[in-house]
Motif scaffolding. Structure first.
Motif, short mmCIF file in Angstrom:
data_model
loop_
_atom_site.label_atom_id
_atom_site.label_comp_id
_atom_site.label_asym_id
_atom_site.label_seq_id
_atom_site.Cartn_x
_atom_site.Cartn_y
_atom_site.Cartn_z
N LEU A 89 46.81 -16.47 -35.48
CA LEU A 89 46.92 -15.48 -36.55
C LEU A 89 45.65 -14.63 -36.65
CD1 LEU A 89 48.73 -17.54 -39.33
CD2 LEU A 89 49.62 -15.60 -38.05
N ILE A 90 44.50 -15.24 -36.44
CA ILE A 90 43.25 -14.48 -36.46
C ILE A 90 43.26 -13.43 -35.36
CG2 ILE A 90 40.77 -14.62 -35.97
CD1 ILE A 90 40.72 -17.27 -37.48
N SER A 91 43.66 -13.86 -34.16
CA SER A 91 43.76 -12.91 -33.03
C SER A 91 44.75 -11.80 -33.34
CB SER A 91 44.27 -13.68 -31.83
OG SER A 91 43.46 -13.59 -30.79
N ASP A 92 45.87 -12.15 -33.96
CA ASP A 92 46.89 -11.17 -34.30
C ASP A 92 46.36 -10.16 -35.32
OD1 ASP A 92 49.45 -10.54 -33.47
OD2 ASP A 92 50.40 -11.38 -35.25
N ILE A 93 45.64 -10.64 -36.31
CA ILE A 93 45.06 -9.76 -37.33
C ILE A 93 44.06 -8.80 -36.72
CG2 ILE A 93 43.54 -9.71 -39.36
CD1 ILE A 93 44.93 -12.26 -40.33
N VAL A 94 43.28 -9.28 -35.77
CA VAL A 94 42.32 -8.40 -35.08
C VAL A 94 43.05 -7.23 -34.44
CG1 VAL A 94 40.71 -8.23 -33.15
CG2 VAL A 94 40.59 -10.19 -34.69
N GLY A 95 44.17 -7.53 -33.80
CA GLY A 95 44.96 -6.47 -33.18
C GLY A 95 45.48 -5.46 -34.19
N TYR A 96 46.02 -5.96 -35.30
CA TYR A 96 46.54 -5.06 -36.34
C TYR A 96 45.43 -4.24 -36.98
CZ TYR A 96 51.28 -6.95 -36.32
OH TYR A 96 52.56 -7.29 -35.96
N ARG A 97 44.31 -4.86 -37.27
CA ARG A 97 43.21 -4.13 -37.91
C ARG A 97 42.62 -3.07 -36.98
NH1 ARG A 97 39.58 -8.42 -41.48
NH2 ARG A 97 41.02 -8.52 -43.26
N THR A 98 42.63 -3.35 -35.69
CA THR A 98 42.14 -2.36 -34.73
C THR A 98 43.02 -1.11 -34.74
OG1 THR A 98 41.26 -4.11 -33.29
CG2 THR A 98 41.59 -1.95 -32.30
N VAL A 99 44.34 -1.31 -34.78
CA VAL A 99 45.26 -0.18 -34.84
C VAL A 99 45.11 0.58 -36.16
CG1 VAL A 99 47.69 0.50 -34.90
CG2 VAL A 99 46.92 -1.24 -33.28
N ILE A 100 45.02 -0.16 -37.27
CA ILE A 100 44.86 0.48 -38.58
C ILE A 100 43.57 1.29 -38.62
CG2 ILE A 100 44.43 0.04 -41.03
CD1 ILE A 100 46.24 -2.44 -40.76
N SER A 101 42.51 0.73 -38.07
CA SER A 101 41.22 1.42 -38.04
C SER A 101 41.32 2.72 -37.25
CB SER A 101 40.16 0.51 -37.41
OG SER A 101 38.95 1.20 -37.21
N ASP A 102 42.01 2.68 -36.13
CA ASP A 102 42.15 3.87 -35.29
C ASP A 102 42.99 4.93 -35.99
OD1 ASP A 102 41.67 5.38 -33.08
OD2 ASP A 102 43.19 4.44 -31.83
N LEU B 206 36.99 -12.98 -40.88
CA LEU B 206 37.88 -13.75 -40.02
C LEU B 206 37.18 -14.84 -39.22
CD1 LEU B 206 40.16 -10.92 -38.56
CD2 LEU B 206 40.67 -12.49 -40.43
N GLU B 207 35.86 -14.83 -39.18
CA GLU B 207 35.12 -15.75 -38.32
C GLU B 207 35.63 -15.64 -36.88
OE1 GLU B 207 35.48 -19.63 -39.98
OE2 GLU B 207 34.69 -19.06 -41.93
N TYR B 208 35.78 -14.40 -36.44
CA TYR B 208 36.36 -14.13 -35.13
C TYR B 208 35.30 -14.16 -34.04
CZ TYR B 208 38.57 -11.44 -31.37
OH TYR B 208 39.05 -11.02 -30.15
N ASP B 209 35.57 -14.92 -32.98
CA ASP B 209 34.66 -15.00 -31.83
C ASP B 209 35.38 -14.42 -30.61
OD1 ASP B 209 32.92 -15.53 -29.83
OD2 ASP B 209 32.97 -17.72 -30.03
N PRO B 210 35.03 -13.19 -30.20
CA PRO B 210 35.73 -12.54 -29.09
C PRO B 210 35.54 -13.26 -27.76
CG PRO B 210 33.78 -11.29 -29.70
CD PRO B 210 33.96 -12.34 -30.75
#
Length: 233
Positions: free
Chosen positions: A76-89, A100-104
């Motif tokens: 879900l964290i990975s999925d949110i990163v994808g959605y937020r990237t699109v929203i940001s663009d 998210l404590e996301y580690d790429p």
């Protein structure tokens, strides 16, 4: 499959307004505001699901359940990163991932397709429909981005003699180029306008595997369908 519904009440806590983005500032004109709203609502729902899963992970005793909840959280964290990237663009807003404590650099050891199927199985019908819609919007946008990349690559090849020579040596690329060219009426006419006689033209058809009487049928198969919400450059 999940042995319990791990997204309990997650959809009931959706905020009334979009959080984290300002769709009125710099949003791409070719995308509807509703698209961004759907994507953001999906992110909000997933954040609620992550909170619920973390609570279950803390109470889990078996290693199997710990892994299941941990994998779902990572997914879900990975999925949110994808959605937020699109929203940001789409909105020109900053893509903030600090919550998210996301580690790429982290490589997950789960089967993403299997986890996604398990995730969908845990959603109620309303959230599953919302998930499908949001995923479709994101995929359409990503397709547009890829088309822009492919166009840029094509123009770069056409402007470089070295790249043109390299492409000419690649049978697969040349074949695909020819396939695409004969599907366009204007290019098709140019390609075959210099044929000296009917015999030469017929030989060209045979070499390409496309008879003149089949041209229209082939073209229909090759045309790309128009997608709703497609971004135009």
């Amino acid at each position: 499959m999940t042995d319990e519904n791990f997204v309990e009440n997650a959809s009931e806590e959706k905020p009334e307004e979009i959080c984290g983005t300002d769709a009125e500032q710099g949003q791409d004109e070719d995308y509807e505001y509703d698209d961004v709203e759907v994507l953001q609502a999906t992110v909000d729902r997933k954040l609620g699901e992550i909170a619920d899963l973390r609570s279950k992970l803390a109470r889990a005793r078996s290693e199997a359940n710990k892994k299941k909840y941990g994998d779902l959280i990572d997914f879900l964290i990975s999925d949110i990163v994808g959605y937020r990237t699109v929203i940001s663009d789409l909105t020109d807003a900053e893509c903030d991932l600090t919550d998210l404590e996301y580690d790429p650099d982290r490589i997950s050891d789960y089967d993403s397709e299997e986890v996604y199927e398990e995730y969908l199985a845990g959603l109620d019908e309303k959230d599953r429909d919302s998930e499908t819609l949001a995923d479709s919007i994101r995929n359409d946008y990503c397709d547009d981005v890829l088309e822009d990349v492919f166009y840029a690559v094509g123009m770069k090849i056409l402007s470089s003699e070295d790249l043109l020579d390299a492409v000419a040596d690649c049978e697969f690329v040349v074949t695909e180029l020819g396939r695409a060219a004969v599907m366009e009426d204007s290019l098709y006419d140019l390609i075959f306008s210099d044929a000296e006689d009917e015999d030469e033209e017929e030989e060209t058809y045979e070499a390409l595997g496309k008879k003149s009487k089949k041209k229209k049928a082939c073209k229909k198969k090759g045309k790309k369908s128009k997608k709703k919400g497609k971004k135009k450059k």
